[in-house]
Design a protein around this motif. Structure first.
Motif, PDB file in Angstrom:
ATOM      1  N   ALA A  94       0.832  -1.205   0.000  1.00  0.00           N
ATOM      2  CA  ALA A  94       0.000   0.000   0.000  1.00  0.00           C
ATOM      3  C   ALA A  94       0.867   1.256   0.000  1.00  0.00           C
ATOM      4  CB  ALA A  94      -0.929  -0.005   1.211  1.00  0.00           C
ATOM      5  N   GLY A  95       1.935   1.252   0.796  1.00  0.00           N
ATOM      6  CA  GLY A  95       2.828   2.408   0.816  1.00  0.00           C
ATOM      7  C   GLY A  95       3.490   2.646  -0.525  1.00  0.00           C
ATOM      8  N   ALA A  96       3.898   1.555  -1.190  1.00  0.00           N
ATOM      9  CA  ALA A  96       4.498   1.686  -2.512  1.00  0.00           C
ATOM     10  C   ALA A  96       3.490   2.226  -3.514  1.00  0.00           C
ATOM     11  CB  ALA A  96       5.032   0.333  -2.971  1.00  0.00           C
ATOM     12  N   ALA A  97       2.227   1.810  -3.392  1.00  0.00           N
ATOM     13  CA  ALA A  97       1.182   2.317  -4.287  1.00  0.00           C
ATOM     14  C   ALA A  97       0.958   3.811  -4.076  1.00  0.00           C
ATOM     15  CB  ALA A  97      -0.111   1.536  -4.069  1.00  0.00           C
ATOM     16  N   VAL A  98       0.996   4.267  -2.822  1.00  0.00           N
ATOM     17  CA  VAL A  98       0.872   5.698  -2.540  1.00  0.00           C
ATOM     18  C   VAL A  98       2.056   6.454  -3.136  1.00  0.00           C
ATOM     19  CG1 VAL A  98       0.850   7.440  -0.704  1.00  0.00           C
ATOM     20  CG2 VAL A  98      -0.527   5.359  -0.474  1.00  0.00           C
ATOM     21  N   ALA A  99       3.265   5.891  -3.001  1.00  0.00           N
ATOM     22  CA  ALA A  99       4.452   6.522  -3.577  1.00  0.00           C
ATOM     23  C   ALA A  99       4.340   6.621  -5.094  1.00  0.00           C
ATOM     24  CB  ALA A  99       5.705   5.733  -3.193  1.00  0.00           C
ATOM     25  N   ALA A 100       3.795   5.584  -5.745  1.00  0.00           N
ATOM     26  CA  ALA A 100       3.640   5.589  -7.200  1.00  0.00           C
ATOM     27  C   ALA A 100       2.620   6.626  -7.651  1.00  0.00           C
ATOM     28  CB  ALA A 100       3.240   4.200  -7.686  1.00  0.00           C
ATOM     29  N   LEU A 101       1.578   6.845  -6.844  1.00  0.00           N
ATOM     30  CA  LEU A 101       0.616   7.890  -7.175  1.00  0.00           C
ATOM     31  C   LEU A 101       1.260   9.264  -7.091  1.00  0.00           C
ATOM     32  CD1 LEU A 101      -2.537   6.525  -5.305  1.00  0.00           C
ATOM     33  CD2 LEU A 101      -2.191   6.620  -7.787  1.00  0.00           C
ATOM     34  N   ARG A 102       2.208   9.415  -6.189  1.00  0.00           N
ATOM     35  CA  ARG A 102       2.934  10.686  -6.058  1.00  0.00           C
ATOM     36  C   ARG A 102       3.932  10.849  -7.204  1.00  0.00           C
ATOM     37  NH1 ARG A 102       6.911  11.383  -0.988  1.00  0.00           N
ATOM     38  NH2 ARG A 102       5.003  11.635   0.242  1.00  0.00           N
ATOM     39  N   ALA A 103       4.661   9.771  -7.556  1.00  0.00           N
ATOM     40  CA  ALA A 103       5.677   9.803  -8.619  1.00  0.00           C
ATOM     41  C   ALA A 103       5.743   8.419  -9.244  1.00  0.00           C
ATOM     42  CB  ALA A 103       7.040  10.203  -8.059  1.00  0.00           C
ATOM     43  N   PRO A 104       5.257   8.249 -10.466  1.00  0.00           N
ATOM     44  CA  PRO A 104       5.187   6.913 -11.078  1.00  0.00           C
ATOM     45  C   PRO A 104       6.528   6.186 -11.161  1.00  0.00           C
ATOM     46  CG  PRO A 104       3.866   8.480 -12.317  1.00  0.00           C
ATOM     47  CD  PRO A 104       4.627   9.281 -11.316  1.00  0.00           C
ATOM     48  N   LEU A 215      -3.544  -9.838  -2.804  1.00  0.00           N
ATOM     49  CA  LEU A 215      -2.966  -8.762  -2.010  1.00  0.00           C
ATOM     50  C   LEU A 215      -2.676  -7.549  -2.882  1.00  0.00           C
ATOM     51  CD1 LEU A 215      -0.447  -9.009   0.850  1.00  0.00           C
ATOM     52  CD2 LEU A 215       0.095  -7.468  -1.036  1.00  0.00           C
ATOM     53  N   ALA A 216      -2.125  -7.789  -4.077  1.00  0.00           N
ATOM     54  CA  ALA A 216      -1.802  -6.679  -4.979  1.00  0.00           C
ATOM     55  C   ALA A 216      -3.057  -5.899  -5.358  1.00  0.00           C
ATOM     56  CB  ALA A 216      -1.107  -7.210  -6.225  1.00  0.00           C
ATOM     57  N   GLU A 217      -4.125  -6.615  -5.704  1.00  0.00           N
ATOM     58  CA  GLU A 217      -5.373  -5.948  -6.096  1.00  0.00           C
ATOM     59  C   GLU A 217      -5.947  -5.140  -4.943  1.00  0.00           C
ATOM     60  OE1 GLU A 217      -9.442  -5.093  -6.059  1.00  0.00           O
ATOM     61  OE2 GLU A 217      -8.662  -6.800  -4.892  1.00  0.00           O
ATOM     62  N   ALA A 218      -5.944  -5.737  -3.747  1.00  0.00           N
ATOM     63  CA  ALA A 218      -6.546  -5.069  -2.588  1.00  0.00           C
ATOM     64  C   ALA A 218      -5.790  -3.803  -2.209  1.00  0.00           C
ATOM     65  CB  ALA A 218      -6.594  -6.043  -1.410  1.00  0.00           C
ATOM     66  N   LEU A 235      -6.510   4.837   3.934  1.00  0.00           N
ATOM     67  CA  LEU A 235      -6.698   3.838   2.899  1.00  0.00           C
ATOM     68  C   LEU A 235      -8.140   3.357   2.905  1.00  0.00           C
ATOM     69  CD1 LEU A 235      -3.450   1.738   3.486  1.00  0.00           C
ATOM     70  CD2 LEU A 235      -3.862   3.356   1.620  1.00  0.00           C
ATOM     71  N   ASP A 236      -8.653   3.020   1.728  1.00  0.00           N
ATOM     72  CA  ASP A 236     -10.008   2.514   1.644  1.00  0.00           C
ATOM     73  C   ASP A 236     -10.152   1.242   2.481  1.00  0.00           C
ATOM     74  OD1 ASP A 236     -12.690   2.584   0.042  1.00  0.00           O
ATOM     75  OD2 ASP A 236     -11.993   0.510  -0.043  1.00  0.00           O
ATOM     76  N   ALA A 237     -11.057   1.257   3.447  1.00  0.00           N
ATOM     77  CA  ALA A 237     -11.160   0.168   4.420  1.00  0.00           C
ATOM     78  C   ALA A 237     -11.645  -1.128   3.789  1.00  0.00           C
ATOM     79  CB  ALA A 237     -12.089   0.579   5.568  1.00  0.00           C
ATOM     80  N   GLU A 238     -12.647  -1.054   2.920  1.00  0.00           N
ATOM     81  CA  GLU A 238     -13.181  -2.276   2.329  1.00  0.00           C
ATOM     82  C   GLU A 238     -12.134  -2.966   1.471  1.00  0.00           C
ATOM     83  OE1 GLU A 238     -14.702  -5.003  -0.419  1.00  0.00           O
ATOM     84  OE2 GLU A 238     -14.022  -3.013  -1.059  1.00  0.00           O
ATOM     85  N   ALA A 239     -11.420  -2.190   0.650  1.00  0.00           N
ATOM     86  CA  ALA A 239     -10.399  -2.774  -0.218  1.00  0.00           C
ATOM     87  C   ALA A 239      -9.242  -3.337   0.604  1.00  0.00           C
ATOM     88  CB  ALA A 239      -9.894  -1.724  -1.206  1.00  0.00           C
ATOM     89  N   PHE A 240      -8.744  -2.567   1.568  1.00  0.00           N
ATOM     90  CA  PHE A 240      -7.601  -3.026   2.354  1.00  0.00           C
ATOM     91  C   PHE A 240      -7.960  -4.270   3.166  1.00  0.00           C
ATOM     92  CE2 PHE A 240      -4.385  -2.856   5.734  1.00  0.00           C
ATOM     93  CZ  PHE A 240      -3.236  -2.646   4.985  1.00  0.00           C
ATOM     94  N   GLY A 241      -9.202  -4.358   3.595  1.00  0.00           N
ATOM     95  CA  GLY A 241      -9.645  -5.523   4.361  1.00  0.00           C
ATOM     96  C   GLY A 241      -9.576  -6.816   3.580  1.00  0.00           C
TER      97      GLY A 241
END
Length: 467
Positions: A94-104, A215-218, A235-241
């Motif tokens: 999830a942290g890596a996904a947030v980083a990618a949204l900031r800088a691909p 895990l990747a999709e969630a 983070l979106d709770a339903e997806a992360f769950g």
């Protein structure tokens, strides 16, 4: 290109009970110096010439610790909140996904908030080497040269050398072995697995999609659906769950062909037990280590951690003695890894998870005394701090101001209460406490009633968005 630090700060650290508990875990405590290990991690990656602004991933309960301790260093990280604990794989993904949204094209340095790293120059050398290998598509970890056959660490067997000096392919990740096997690993030149990683965000996403698609999709969906909440990103709770609970080692590092390791020369400890705290502490001539107000007589190889008054030991060897205001631990130092099991056996006790001292975004409180129908607290509100507008159904409260000036709301009445003055809050009355002054406000609160639990609270308005 600058590295994006991803600081993992959501663990509970129960092996360091009674100092570290769910209510205030080890990463936010000064166990190895004046700063907490979380603050040390932030300071380690504060150079803007080398690092982008950090991303911190933690959980709801620790969000204000993470923000306040960063602000004390003059830093304002992106604080990402996990809706549930899902172990290191989901946190890193999830942290890596947030980083990618900031800088691909982000290259991420994922680091644990509760580790101690000495020799900063050697650490930065290892980070630079890892960054080069990560840019070429590797998922790189830092391997530490073992000093002894520890059974509490994972081990790495190096493979072929890679084009970057000091970086090797990984032949095998091996989880915590028994003592004899650990000794064989040390003799064979295996490295300790530090649990810190460098990788391209897109490579991490692709490798997880290959080996852990659920895990990747969630986690991708959780990051894409994150919402801003003041200083935090939720983070979106339903997806992360939907993400499975699994460590990054089991989820990816044991499977991927992209794994690499930097053989690192810096001194490192995950301070995962009291014995690990002992190992990095200063020792007297008989091998004892002490923190706080401690007196040691005729003893050898002991660790004394005193968080409440004077702690004295006499004629003992190789023990851990930890004293806090509401719990004391005495244990064999060689068995300190077993403290987590001990805490599980104490699960019916409040002291297993909660401190007597509670930290809040506005300040802190200390439960001084309690009985069947009363509790006495010392409450400290920092300048500008404002408690929520709230009420309690089962208790009344009496406040005595002992330092500073309190702004007190009871019902529709707002008044200033000075030192040596008091105010009564009836049960069910809406009330609020604030500190309009420039010095900390200290009050003594006496609660009386049939139920005194912290969950007897209804919030109607809260500047910290807890209502």
């Amino acid at each position: 290109m600058t590295l994006t630090p991803l600081i993992l700060a959501g663990g509970s650290g129960t092996r360091l009970w009674p100092v570290s508990r769910d209510g205030m875990p080890k990463q936010f405590l000064p166990l190895a110096g004046e700063r907490s290990t979380y603050q040390q991690a932030l300071a380690r990656v504060a150079d803007p010439a080398l690092f982008a602004p950090p991303i911190v991933i933690t959980n709801e309960a620790f969000r204000f610790f993470a923000l306040q301790q960063a602000e004390a260093l003059g830093l304002t990280p992106t604080v990402v909140l996990e809706p549930a604990r899902r172990d290191s794989a989901a946190a890193i993904a999830a942290g890596a996904a947030v980083a990618a949204l900031r800088a691909p094209d982000a290259i991420v340095l994922a680091m644990a908030a509760d580790h101690v790293i000495l020799d900063e120059a050697l650490y930065l050398d290892a980070v630079r080497a890892a960054e080069q290998a990560a840019a070429a598509g590797r998922v790189v970890t830092f391997g530490i040269r073992p000093t002894e056959p520890k059974t509490g660490y994972g081990y790495i067997r190096r493979g072929a050398a890679l084009p970057v000096a000091g970086v090797f392919a990984v032949d095998a990740f091996v989880e915590k072995p028994d003592a004899a096997t650990a000794a064989d690993y040390v003799a064979a030149g295996y490295l300790w697995n530090s649990g810190n990683f460098v990788f391209r965000a897109d490579v991490m996403a692709a490798e997880l999609a290959r080996f852990q698609p659920d895990l990747a999709e969630a986690t991708q969906a959780a990051a894409a659906g994150a919402i801003a909440d003041g200083h935090f990103q939720r983070l979106d709770a339903e997806a992360f769950g939907r993400a499975p609970r699994i460590s990054i080692d089991y989820a990816l590092m044991e499977k991927t062909e992209a794994a690499a390791v930097v053989e690192s020369a810096f001194r490192w400890s995950d301070i995962g037990s009291w014995d690990a705290v002992f190992a990095i502490a200063d020792h007297d001539r008989l091998g004892n280590a002490a923190t706080g107000d401690a007196a040691i007589f005729d003893s050898k190889g002991c660790l004394v951690y005193s968080d409440d008054g004077l702690t004295v030991i006499d004629r003992i060897e190789n023990l851990v003695v930890v004293s806090t205001p509401d719990a004391v631990l005495v244990a064999d130092r060689s068995r300190s890894e077993d403290v987590k099991t001990l805490v599980n056996r104490l699960s019916n006790r409040r002291e297993a998870s909660e401190h007597r001292r509670g930290v809040r975004p506005w300040g802190h409180y200390d439960s001084i005394d309690r009985g069947p129908r009363f509790q006495v607290k010392r409450i400290v509100v920092q300048p500008g701090g404002v408690l929520s507008l709230q009420r309690h159904l089962h208790r009344a409260e009496h406040w005595v101001v002992v330092r500073g000036t309190a702004e007190v709301t009871v019902g529709d009445r707002v008044e200033l209460v000075q030192e040596n003055q008091s105010v009564f809050i009836p049960a069910t009355a809406r009330h609020r406490l604030a500190n309009p002054g420039r010095i900390p406000l200290e009050i003594i609160e006496v609660q009386t009633g049939s139920y005194l639990g912290e969950d007897d609270i209804a919030r109607f308005d809260d500047v910290y968005r807890r209502a």
